[in-house]
Design an enzyme around this catalytic site. Sequence first.
Site, mmCIF file in Angstrom:
data_model
loop_
_atom_site.group_PDB
_atom_site.id
_atom_site.type_symbol
_atom_site.label_atom_id
_atom_site.label_comp_id
_atom_site.label_asym_id
_atom_site.label_seq_id
_atom_site.Cartn_x
_atom_site.Cartn_y
_atom_site.Cartn_z
ATOM 1 N N SER A 176 47.529 40.571 30.309
ATOM 2 C CA SER A 176 46.597 40.484 29.185
ATOM 3 C C SER A 176 46.527 41.808 28.437
ATOM 4 O O SER A 176 46.470 41.845 27.196
ATOM 5 C CB SER A 176 45.202 40.099 29.682
ATOM 6 O OG SER A 176 45.137 38.740 30.055
ATOM 7 N N LYS A 196 39.830 45.875 39.884
ATOM 8 C CA LYS A 196 41.138 45.281 39.607
ATOM 9 C C LYS A 196 41.768 45.924 38.378
ATOM 10 O O LYS A 196 42.938 46.318 38.392
ATOM 11 C CB LYS A 196 40.973 43.783 39.386
ATOM 12 C CG LYS A 196 42.261 43.025 39.117
ATOM 13 C CD LYS A 196 42.003 41.622 38.608
ATOM 14 C CE LYS A 196 41.047 40.844 39.473
ATOM 15 N NZ LYS A 196 40.892 39.446 39.020
ATOM 16 N N THR A 239 49.733 35.896 36.785
ATOM 17 C CA THR A 239 48.995 36.160 38.028
ATOM 18 C C THR A 239 49.826 35.736 39.236
ATOM 19 O O THR A 239 49.918 36.469 40.233
ATOM 20 C CB THR A 239 47.645 35.430 38.024
ATOM 21 O OG1 THR A 239 46.888 35.844 36.882
ATOM 22 C CG2 THR A 239 46.857 35.752 39.287
ATOM 23 N N ASP A 248 39.918 31.822 32.335
ATOM 24 C CA ASP A 248 39.677 31.790 33.776
ATOM 25 C C ASP A 248 39.628 30.312 34.128
ATOM 26 O O ASP A 248 40.134 29.468 33.374
ATOM 27 C CB ASP A 248 38.372 32.524 34.129
ATOM 28 C CG ASP A 248 38.267 32.838 35.629
ATOM 29 O OD1 ASP A 248 37.952 31.922 36.403
ATOM 30 O OD2 ASP A 248 38.514 33.996 36.017
ATOM 31 N N LYS A 275 37.002 44.073 29.917
ATOM 32 C CA LYS A 275 38.111 43.098 29.935
ATOM 33 C C LYS A 275 37.903 42.170 31.115
ATOM 34 O O LYS A 275 37.691 42.627 32.248
ATOM 35 C CB LYS A 275 39.455 43.823 30.083
ATOM 36 C CG LYS A 275 40.658 42.897 30.022
ATOM 37 C CD LYS A 275 41.045 42.628 28.589
ATOM 38 C CE LYS A 275 42.045 41.496 28.474
ATOM 39 N NZ LYS A 275 41.464 40.160 28.636
ATOM 40 N N LYS A 329 33.074 40.027 32.656
ATOM 41 C CA LYS A 329 33.315 38.611 32.961
ATOM 42 C C LYS A 329 32.287 37.785 32.211
ATOM 43 O O LYS A 329 31.218 38.284 31.832
ATOM 44 C CB LYS A 329 33.190 38.340 34.472
ATOM 45 C CG LYS A 329 34.048 37.190 34.953
ATOM 46 C CD LYS A 329 35.540 37.515 34.977
ATOM 47 C CE LYS A 329 36.355 36.363 35.509
ATOM 48 N NZ LYS A 329 37.785 36.699 35.619
#
Length: 449
Positions: free
Chosen positions: A381, A114, A210, A166, A90, A126
């Site tokens: 998410s 994280k 966030t 992102d 993820k 990522k």
Amino acid sequence: MNAYLSSVIEHVRSRHANEPEFVQTVEEVLSSLEPVIEKHPEYEKADLLTRMVEPERMFTFRVCWEDDNGNWHTNIGYRCQFNGAIGPYKGGLRFQKNVYPGIIKFLGFEQVFKNSLTGLPIGGGKGGSDFDPAGKSDGEIMRFCQSFMQALYRYIGPDVDVPAGDMGVGAREIGYMYGEYRRLKGAFENGVLTGKGFSYGGSLIRPEATGYGAVYYLENVLKHEGEDIKGKTIACAGFGNVTWGICKKATQLGAKVVTLSGPDGYIYDPDGVTTDEKIAYLVEMRSSGRNRVQDYADKFGVQFFPGEKPWGVKADVVMPSAMQNDVHMDQAKQIAANGVKYYIEVANMPTTNDALRFLMDQPGMIVAPSKAVNAGGVATSALEMAQNSERLVWTEEEVDKQLHQIMDTIYNMSVAAAEQYDLGYNLVAGANIAGFQRVADAMMAQGIF
């Protein structure tokens, strides 16, 4: 430092010498783990750390697309599936011209810890491309996203890898990619991407999550010091979704963000980005594609400082929320000279290692790491994934309540982990240890492969 830790760091420095961002974040995490490694010799026996600092797999692919003038362009796409020990990979997709393997690996490595801190069953990954959406038409961006997904779709899925947005990848880009994924698969697997539009499976408050989570984390830190967020001034960077979310939640709780920044400089608004008009204008600034924070200064008549960063501004709280390596030693010294007590990282690795150590050594200063502070985005998410799997839509209040609980848990886990290893109130080490421990236990349980 423990000999095993030193050897792993040297391994990373040697093998990834041309990827400084990745080396930097590995060094930052591993430097906190010495008491854990000393207590768990089985990790060294299984050479756990050397496995943990290398991605499980990484894909590189070309992305060919046609511009509005009929010219063809070729970019490079990446997906790093770094660690899936606790769940499907993820992590976001970043479209920015400076993207290269080192950026993707550093972001993927951070994402592992994280995601672990959220307590949710999600691994770390990522991806992205060196494609720059700035200045491109909607048609060009759509064609790029479709071509990107034509390569990526083979490697992702709701139980395999769930990308998100992102930098450079917002709801528009996610929509184009999901549409192409649906066309290619012939199925409505809406759990394969998060950050989707609400009309086709997205979650409420995901764009703000966030920033909201960062403020909830800050509240915990302030409570530990017997202080209230109400009346606090906050210096932020950027003006994207993260900073927008911080402005919204800080205003709701009685604090005010007094700085924003962009590639062109920063603005100082002593009255704060607190009115509905000002907060809404951040959305307009993002959608304009101009990428200029000066537009805010021109509209609201506040000071603009071209070519500068906001870290010399006096504020109660500093929250770097734009991009990696935004705060170097010179800026860290400015922050310390201003008597700032709360340094709360929000962007991924916004502080260089030497600057971070300097700030942590300042008497009375409390430093919180980005992997804990900005975990609210990926947590929401994961909540979107849960809603997709159950074919449900939760209210804004339900999502916000769960987000708040997750951020409180992340904070408490970090504090407890630091205390367990006699490190005092060290939020940086605590987050690294807590995130590491869950992944390490899962890897050990699953055997060596």
